[in-house]
Design a protein around this motif. Sequence first.
Motif, short mmCIF file in Angstrom:
data_model
loop_
_atom_site.label_atom_id
_atom_site.label_comp_id
_atom_site.label_asym_id
_atom_site.label_seq_id
_atom_site.Cartn_x
_atom_site.Cartn_y
_atom_site.Cartn_z
N GLY A 52 0.77 -1.23 0.00
CA GLY A 52 0.00 0.00 0.00
C GLY A 52 0.81 1.28 0.00
N LYS A 53 2.14 1.19 0.03
CA LYS A 53 2.99 2.39 0.06
C LYS A 53 3.67 2.59 -1.28
N GLU A 54 3.66 3.83 -1.78
CA GLU A 54 4.33 4.16 -3.04
C GLU A 54 5.84 4.03 -2.85
N VAL A 55 6.50 3.26 -3.75
CA VAL A 55 7.95 3.09 -3.63
C VAL A 55 8.71 3.50 -4.89
N GLU A 56 8.03 3.57 -6.04
CA GLU A 56 8.75 3.87 -7.28
C GLU A 56 7.76 4.26 -8.37
N THR A 57 8.16 5.22 -9.21
CA THR A 57 7.39 5.53 -10.42
C THR A 57 8.26 5.17 -11.61
#
Length: 93
Positions: A52-57
């Motif tokens: 649920g956590k953004e880690v990379e785009t």
Amino acid sequence: MPASESYLRMNVEWSRTADAVEQWRGRHGQDDWAVRVNDFPDEPLYTLLINGKEVETFDNWPAAWTKLSQGSPFKIVRKVVFKKKRTPEIKHG
């Protein structure tokens, strides 16, 4: 190498979801992974979320990641019609 860059090099199998935003889900070890589709081209095409956590785009699907065909919300329907072959009638007489 930053930790986030290594995520894109891990072998992960992805299943398609019916969600219009988080279109792909997978697991790596005990972690739940998801790929969110962003507002491209104003934002990077994808965001990787882990638990649920953004880690990379990123914009390009990593070569190490496999998209599985099962679980796809898209269904290909093929209709095959077999016509009964008629035997010519022979009339006597």
